[in-house]
Motif scaffolding. Sequence first.
Motif, short mmCIF file in Angstrom:
data_model
loop_
_atom_site.label_atom_id
_atom_site.label_comp_id
_atom_site.label_asym_id
_atom_site.label_seq_id
_atom_site.Cartn_x
_atom_site.Cartn_y
_atom_site.Cartn_z
N VAL A 62 0.85 -1.19 0.00
CA VAL A 62 0.00 0.00 0.00
C VAL A 62 0.88 1.24 0.00
O VAL A 62 1.77 1.38 0.85
N ALA A 63 0.63 2.13 -0.94
CA ALA A 63 1.28 3.44 -0.95
C ALA A 63 0.37 4.44 -0.25
O ALA A 63 -0.81 4.53 -0.58
N VAL A 64 0.91 5.14 0.72
CA VAL A 64 0.17 6.21 1.39
C VAL A 64 0.82 7.52 0.98
O VAL A 64 2.01 7.73 1.23
N ILE A 65 0.06 8.39 0.36
CA ILE A 65 0.58 9.66 -0.14
C ILE A 65 0.25 10.75 0.86
O ILE A 65 -0.91 11.10 1.06
N GLY A 66 1.27 11.28 1.52
CA GLY A 66 1.09 12.36 2.47
C GLY A 66 1.34 11.93 3.89
O GLY A 66 0.71 11.00 4.39
N ALA A 90 6.42 14.66 0.97
CA ALA A 90 7.18 15.59 0.13
C ALA A 90 8.19 16.40 0.94
O ALA A 90 9.28 16.70 0.46
N ASN A 91 7.82 16.79 2.16
CA ASN A 91 8.73 17.60 2.97
C ASN A 91 9.96 16.80 3.37
O ASN A 91 9.86 15.63 3.75
N GLU A 92 11.11 17.44 3.31
CA GLU A 92 12.35 16.79 3.70
C GLU A 92 12.61 16.87 5.20
O GLU A 92 13.32 16.03 5.75
N ASP A 93 12.04 17.90 5.87
CA ASP A 93 12.47 18.18 7.24
C ASP A 93 11.39 17.98 8.30
O ASP A 93 11.65 18.18 9.49
N LYS A 314 10.86 9.93 2.92
CA LYS A 314 10.87 11.36 3.24
C LYS A 314 11.48 12.14 2.09
O LYS A 314 12.42 11.69 1.44
N GLY A 315 10.92 13.32 1.82
CA GLY A 315 11.43 14.14 0.72
C GLY A 315 11.10 13.55 -0.64
O GLY A 315 11.84 13.78 -1.60
N SER A 316 9.98 12.83 -0.72
CA SER A 316 9.56 12.22 -1.99
C SER A 316 8.19 12.77 -2.38
O SER A 316 7.17 12.45 -1.75
N ARG A 317 8.18 13.61 -3.38
CA ARG A 317 6.94 14.26 -3.83
C ARG A 317 6.32 13.46 -4.96
O ARG A 317 6.93 13.25 -6.00
N VAL A 318 5.10 12.99 -4.74
CA VAL A 318 4.39 12.23 -5.76
C VAL A 318 3.96 13.16 -6.88
O VAL A 318 3.33 14.20 -6.64
N ILE A 319 4.30 12.80 -8.11
CA ILE A 319 3.97 13.64 -9.26
C ILE A 319 3.07 12.92 -10.27
O ILE A 319 2.61 13.54 -11.23
N GLY A 320 2.80 11.63 -10.03
CA GLY A 320 1.95 10.91 -10.96
C GLY A 320 1.29 9.70 -10.31
O GLY A 320 1.91 9.00 -9.50
N LYS A 333 4.54 7.65 -9.46
CA LYS A 333 5.75 8.32 -9.91
C LYS A 333 6.07 9.43 -8.91
O LYS A 333 5.18 10.19 -8.52
N TYR A 334 7.33 9.53 -8.50
CA TYR A 334 7.67 10.51 -7.49
C TYR A 334 9.07 11.08 -7.74
O TYR A 334 9.91 10.44 -8.37
#
Length: 566
Positions: A62-66, A90-93, A314-320, A333-334
């Motif tokens: 399971v992918a959880v986005i956010g 998406a946030n790195e910190d 961490k620091g992985s922004r989903v773009i697709g 896609k991230y």
Amino acid sequence: MAVKKGFIQPSNPTDDERNNMLKIALKEVNREEDFNNIIKNLSLPEEIKSINSFGNFHGIKVAVIGGGLAGLASSFELRKLGFDITLFEANEDRIGGRAYTYYFDKQKKLYGELGAMRIPIAHESVWHYINLFGLKTRPFVQNNPNAFIYIRNTRVRNDPKGKNVMDKIYPKFKLYPWERALPWQKLLSYGLLTPLEKMSPDIRQEILQIKKKYSFPIEYWTGLGIRQVLEQMGLSQGAIQLISSVVPYAGQFYNNSYFEILQEEYPVDFSYMYEIVGGTSNLPQAFLNSLLSTKPKEYGNIDVSKIGKFNFKKGSRVIGIYEMNSKDKVAIKYHSSSSNEVKSENFDFVICTIPFSSLRTVDIYPMFSTKKMQAIKEVSYSTAQKTLFLCNRRFWEEGDENERILGGGSFSDLPITSIWYPSDHAEIKGNKEIYYKEPGVLLASYAYAQDGIRLGNLEEKLRIKLIKRQIEEIHGLPEGYMDRIVEEHVTIEWNKERYFYGGFCYFMPHQLRLFIYNLSKAEYNNKVYFAGEHISTCHGWMQGAVYSGVKAALDLINYCKKRFGI
């Protein structure tokens, strides 16, 4: 402890103590019969607490986005049953989404909240995890008679009976004679709560439910803006203008749906409130600590071999987000900030918890259903601007018992809108003279909607100077006083914040009827689920995020049970 109307509000309340406070609050508004419905609709689904299929879901990815509270709560519940979770943040910190505590010192003693800052007693889903993680809480002071109301260059203390406003501020507005005879609290109650009071208890509980079709009173009233409701109740334009300044949280949203008032007033959210000691960020951090642990104590006696794997990106922004029919998978896609690469990974299921304001910029193929895509495009978000001041002394706590401001907020018609004072000294007994000399963090400005945008977009030096001068004006301090007091400052304007692009979901008229049911529906043949405060009837609250995250996890679990015969 805090005292309110003769009642001692305890720190770290038990469930029974919270229930008692809710009953007291409902009795004050003559709606004691709503107690059971409020508790039922704000509690986690009983089913999630009784599932014992531990280890039966091993190998299901399971992918959880956010990594906000919705994503963390869904990850927590799914991992317990054996699902393998990959959490994309998406946030790195930091994690936590809009639960965001800003610490001015390494010891984390001096802090303020840039996001969520208070918890109503009835928000059962949040309290479930506060208790599970053993977090400490204390009363959040919502109203303080020593705080100020500052309107049209007139300063008064916010006395509970509203007499100061009636005497000094009413003359500045064109009010009907009957309006002048009522304190502003009763004017507000009449204008905004009368429609709620006229609904039956069964209809009122629909306010906290996601339904395909609502009863006529709900659909009718939520199809109106807040200003329209006040007009329908016969208030003068002068009274409507007055209320917008005395209660800026309502006034700045006059064009938004009346639903947003109902969802907070029905469960008496602003009666007794709490805050997490040490900062709201302790809640998302507790989730993450448990998820990263190989032996999470929060799962009780469950055999650790039965729990799922957890991978934190961490620091992985989903773009697709892409449906792969041939493989019965969903591709994510991230962009990885650590490697500056675009990567792709396939999953069996996805729970998407990011705001629709952010999801709007994600590539989706094939597109979700027409109604879901229209909701992603249209659903309204409001901005919120907060500015924190680290002060070298707590000037607001100086003076005698009728002057010290220990918690609560001051409200104005100035651009800064409201000032919020820390509640951490509210329980101090003895010589308070000592404690005001300590440094403290002031929420110097909390503004929403248009004022939030305008103030948040000012060049930093101009913004900080303006806020300082307006605090001096509201408090009757000499010009330049705050220049000697403020040591550091930080501002967040959520419309400009990366990955958010809005403070919180806030419906426009008719959006409840048009979108709420379809917001929560799964897509890609039950492979993609949705959560977040926008997928709830508690917009802008941690309750909406947590409950929706658990509900999405439960929907996924039930689908897997049916599909795989578990």
